[in-house]
Design a protein around this motif. Sequence first.
Motif, short mmCIF file in Angstrom:
data_model
loop_
_atom_site.label_atom_id
_atom_site.label_comp_id
_atom_site.label_asym_id
_atom_site.label_seq_id
_atom_site.Cartn_x
_atom_site.Cartn_y
_atom_site.Cartn_z
N ILE A 96 -0.78 -0.03 22.47
CA ILE A 96 -1.20 -1.20 22.05
C ILE A 96 -0.22 -2.52 22.59
CG2 ILE A 96 -1.43 -2.68 19.85
CD1 ILE A 96 -3.89 -1.00 20.22
N VAL A 97 1.18 -2.14 22.35
CA VAL A 97 2.23 -3.07 23.01
C VAL A 97 2.02 -3.70 24.30
CG1 VAL A 97 4.63 -3.14 23.17
CG2 VAL A 97 3.74 -2.13 21.20
N LEU A 98 1.79 -2.30 25.19
CA LEU A 98 1.43 -2.57 26.49
C LEU A 98 0.15 -3.46 27.02
CD1 LEU A 98 2.72 0.84 28.15
CD2 LEU A 98 3.87 -1.25 28.04
N ALA A 99 -0.85 -3.24 26.20
CA ALA A 99 -2.10 -3.97 26.33
C ALA A 99 -1.72 -5.42 26.06
CB ALA A 99 -3.10 -3.54 25.54
N ALA A 100 -0.87 -5.59 24.82
CA ALA A 100 -0.63 -6.98 24.56
C ALA A 100 0.03 -7.69 25.21
CB ALA A 100 -0.05 -7.08 22.92
N LEU A 101 1.06 -7.07 26.11
CA LEU A 101 1.91 -7.78 27.15
C LEU A 101 1.29 -8.02 28.50
CD1 LEU A 101 5.31 -6.01 26.23
CD2 LEU A 101 4.33 -8.14 25.56
N PHE A 102 0.39 -6.99 28.91
CA PHE A 102 -0.14 -7.03 30.34
C PHE A 102 -1.63 -7.07 30.50
CE2 PHE A 102 3.67 -4.37 30.36
CZ PHE A 102 4.66 -5.25 30.93
N LEU A 103 -2.23 -6.77 29.60
CA LEU A 103 -3.86 -7.04 29.72
C LEU A 103 -4.63 -8.46 28.92
CD1 LEU A 103 -4.96 -3.23 29.01
CD2 LEU A 103 -4.45 -4.52 31.13
N VAL A 104 -3.67 -9.33 28.64
CA VAL A 104 -4.23 -10.44 28.14
C VAL A 104 -5.24 -11.02 28.61
CG1 VAL A 104 -3.48 -12.99 27.30
CG2 VAL A 104 -2.13 -10.93 26.96
N ILE A 140 5.82 16.28 24.68
CA ILE A 140 4.59 15.74 24.45
C ILE A 140 3.22 16.69 24.78
CG2 ILE A 140 2.83 13.53 24.45
CD1 ILE A 140 5.43 12.06 24.84
N ALA A 141 2.59 16.96 23.78
CA ALA A 141 1.56 17.84 24.07
C ALA A 141 0.31 17.05 24.99
CB ALA A 141 0.99 18.46 23.22
N GLY A 142 -0.24 17.66 25.90
CA GLY A 142 -1.55 16.96 26.45
C GLY A 142 -2.43 16.54 25.58
N ALA A 143 -2.76 17.26 24.51
CA ALA A 143 -3.84 17.00 23.39
C ALA A 143 -3.31 15.59 22.73
CB ALA A 143 -4.03 18.20 22.43
N ASP A 144 -1.86 15.50 22.44
CA ASP A 144 -1.63 14.30 21.94
C ASP A 144 -1.69 13.09 22.97
OD1 ASP A 144 -0.93 15.03 19.58
OD2 ASP A 144 1.13 15.76 20.01
N LEU A 145 -1.53 13.24 24.06
CA LEU A 145 -1.53 12.20 24.99
C LEU A 145 -3.00 11.70 25.24
CD1 LEU A 145 -0.58 10.38 27.21
CD2 LEU A 145 -1.09 12.33 28.92
N SER A 146 -4.14 12.51 25.43
CA SER A 146 -5.37 12.38 25.48
C SER A 146 -5.84 11.83 24.06
CB SER A 146 -6.26 13.61 25.80
OG SER A 146 -6.28 14.43 24.75
N ALA A 147 -5.60 12.25 23.03
CA ALA A 147 -5.78 11.57 21.67
C ALA A 147 -5.43 10.38 21.56
CB ALA A 147 -5.33 12.51 20.42
N SER A 148 -4.30 10.10 22.05
CA SER A 148 -3.70 8.68 21.78
C SER A 148 -4.36 7.46 22.40
CB SER A 148 -2.16 8.73 22.30
OG SER A 148 -1.75 8.71 23.78
N ILE A 149 -5.00 8.00 23.76
CA ILE A 149 -5.72 6.98 24.74
C ILE A 149 -6.97 6.52 23.84
CG2 ILE A 149 -6.57 6.91 26.93
CD1 ILE A 149 -4.69 8.50 27.95
N ALA A 150 -7.82 7.80 23.11
CA ALA A 150 -8.99 7.57 22.41
C ALA A 150 -8.69 6.84 21.61
CB ALA A 150 -9.45 9.12 22.04
N VAL A 151 -7.83 7.04 20.64
CA VAL A 151 -7.35 6.14 19.60
C VAL A 151 -7.19 4.57 19.83
CG1 VAL A 151 -6.03 5.75 17.51
CG2 VAL A 151 -6.79 8.01 18.03
N PHE A 152 -6.40 4.50 21.08
CA PHE A 152 -6.03 3.22 21.43
C PHE A 152 -7.20 2.48 21.83
CE2 PHE A 152 -5.73 0.89 25.80
CZ PHE A 152 -5.28 -0.20 25.36
N LEU A 153 -8.39 3.11 22.51
CA LEU A 153 -9.49 2.39 22.94
C LEU A 153 -10.56 1.98 21.87
CD1 LEU A 153 -10.53 4.65 26.01
CD2 LEU A 153 -9.28 2.46 26.11
N MET A 213 2.29 7.15 20.47
CA MET A 213 1.88 6.73 21.65
C MET A 213 0.59 5.64 21.63
SD MET A 213 2.26 9.83 24.08
CE MET A 213 1.12 10.90 23.17
N HIS A 214 -0.21 5.87 20.31
CA HIS A 214 -1.23 4.73 20.53
C HIS A 214 -0.63 3.39 20.27
CE1 HIS A 214 -2.21 3.36 16.32
NE2 HIS A 214 -3.36 2.68 17.05
N GLY A 215 0.37 3.59 19.29
CA GLY A 215 0.94 2.01 19.27
C GLY A 215 1.62 1.50 20.46
N LEU A 216 2.17 2.32 21.23
CA LEU A 216 2.71 1.84 22.55
C LEU A 216 1.79 1.45 23.39
CD1 LEU A 216 5.36 1.88 24.49
CD2 LEU A 216 4.85 4.24 25.06
#
Length: 814
Positions: free
Chosen positions: A357-365, A39-52, A352-355
Amino acid sequence: MTACVPTSTDHSSSATDASQFQRPHSPPTGGGPRRRFRIAGADLSASIAVFLIALPLSLGIALATGAPLQAGLVAAAVGGLVAGRFGGAPLQVSGPAAGLTVVTAELIQRYGWRTTCAITVLAGLCQLVLATVRVARSALAVSPAIVHGMLAGIGVTIALSQLHIVLGGSPESSAVDNVRVLPAQLANLHGPAVLVSALTVAVLLSWPHLPGRTGRIARKVPGALVAVTAAAVLTVLTGMNVPRVDLPSWSSHALPGLPEGPVLGIAAAVLTVTLVTSVQSLLSAVAVDKLVAARKDPPTDVQRANLDRELAGQGAANIVSGALGGLPVAGVAVRSVANVTAGAVSRHSTMMHGLWIVLAALFLVPAIDLIPLPALAALVMVVGFQMLSITHIRSASRHREMLVYAVTVAGVALLGVLEGVALGIAMAVSVALHRLAKTHITTATTADGAHHIQVRGQLTFLAVPRLSRALNQVPEGAAVVVELDGSFMDHAAYETLQYWQDAHTARGGQVEITGRSGNRFTGPAAGAGESAGTGPHGAHSTHTCCRPWTPWRNHHCDHRAETPSPAAPGRGGRSGGQLATGLSAFQRNTAPLVREELARLAREGQTPSQLFITCADSRLVTSMITSSGPGDLFTVRNVGNLVPPPGAESADDSVGAAIEYAVDVLKVQSITICGHSGCGAMQALLNSPADTPPDEDRTPLRRWLRHAVPSLDRMRSKKHSWARISGRLPADAVEQLCLTNVVQQLEHLHAHEAVRRRLDEGTLELHGMYFHVGEAQAYLLQDGIRIGETDAVFDRVGPVEDPEAEGSLEESHA
């Protein structure tokens, strides 16, 4: 002369070089070790930005539709994981889309939530069927005015409904009802809701415009997240009494049930969801391709969107989302733009952005439950207003499709999405038919008694009665000039004109049919689509036999182009007569059209925008393939499109002089080196013995081709990978050398002092181009070329004519 140099083809030599065609740098064909998952570092940072961005938007869209709030999170997660994995647009982000809000809200109100989920599943199955029969390309045939009008109508409907929640009330079921009760809602405002909403809108609109270095750093955090967070903090600190997000337990989450309702109603609902999700996803995929290509350093391994695969991926995502109780899924422009802008290089960022979302729905309620509902409504309201794009309105007006746009907007807002789109399509067809039938036929008689009939517009069967009336008014035996100013003539009109011409000629009359001449030359400032005379049927076409309805074939349409002109006796044989005929046609047809523009250029001097260095091959018509006119190009042609570096042995100063004059005197903004397929110079270079001493290159041609030897060395060098053309290796060694020669000559340009100085100043660009003569297809070198670069990739430019060609789906919407 049909090649750069007349030379025989030595097939044995080509066969000898076949072993060298297998490069050690080529990728293995199979059997090698499998690459590890990285997983490229650019993909990781982009996934977080899209998730937010996706988290608050998904909740807001679910709120606007009246669906359970978890449905938005389910759709966002499925869109990232399923559509991201199986879709054909690697960098497109899918999820609940604002464009589906009106459709989904109407379905929930009419059929209930469980049936709506079932409709989503059925729509996904329909998308899979459509992808199987490969109809994704057909969605791009819909007029952009209709698509933009649909989005604008949906945006207006969303904004009006969410405005009531922003003001502290509840929305009505239609846009008309929301407008009707708006005065009463304004008279009964809910203060805390208005304050929270105002803060959200203020932060959302001002965040992208924060000034200074601090602003640049702060803008890395999405404005939507900041706005919703600020609203939540305000309500917590002040204890405001506003409704908040309330995510119930996942154990009580509603899943789909069997569709309940009239069969025709359910079928219409499935068709509507299928249409809206498919069109929006495919158009978004096309837009993502353009964004990726426009990046300064686009990733070379990102493939263009495969539209049929993308449609299948969206179908699979809708099946899974509906089955899990989620909203319909489509490609979303806002999140996709954020993904590309954040530097994503593969589909891993979307997944990863979808992942997340799943973690937020489970642990950030607990944190999600602090978000006030008016803040989400304000967020979606702003998105709705932004869907009414001024850019789209200007585009529709510029292309004379404002009526289609307005009808679609009104139809979607007043009647519904499917009805509005149907009205838009009907209006677009009506406008097209009106333009097709709009033909002006005028007649005039000159001082010498000659008759002139001018036909402006498309000549179809609808105009045949008026054409026949005008033709029958010509007296027998008269001389007639029929001027056709249009790009299309159908069979009925052609037969009418041909029959009258034969009859009039048989009675002693004279008939001359000329091509278009009413289109004025627009000059270098005009766009390519407006420039007359750049194509075979434009005003520059010098042979009147090339009528608008006949194909262009090297200007040899009939025997008149092959025989000496009777008006120019004694001027030579076949070639002299052909030259005289062409000059005469130019003076008669084209000169009156371009005289004004050429007079202006003569007064003001030339100001070309680029230096164009290409081969002397007779098949390369530079003005045609670049859609340019007088004053646009400063052209240098030589055998093999070579650029001898300064100080080279037996250098030719003519090329260097042209470069210096173009760069220092004419101040061109770009230099393009254009090679082509089947270049005789490259073939001659390949066929030359490798051990020929320099002193044996006694002919001018051999001495000139020594400037191309570095291209041959580059092709055979192990330090450089072979150039690729539209994702494939070249067909043979000649094509590879033609491509490599373009790259090498670009490097030679860097050695010229004038070029190097302008490059350092940032005022000059270098471009590489390859023209495939047999395919009439142009290819551009990605991002020019840099010294020491190892890879060269030529990408196809323009549409693909053959729908069955490999890769045509990926490249047809470039």
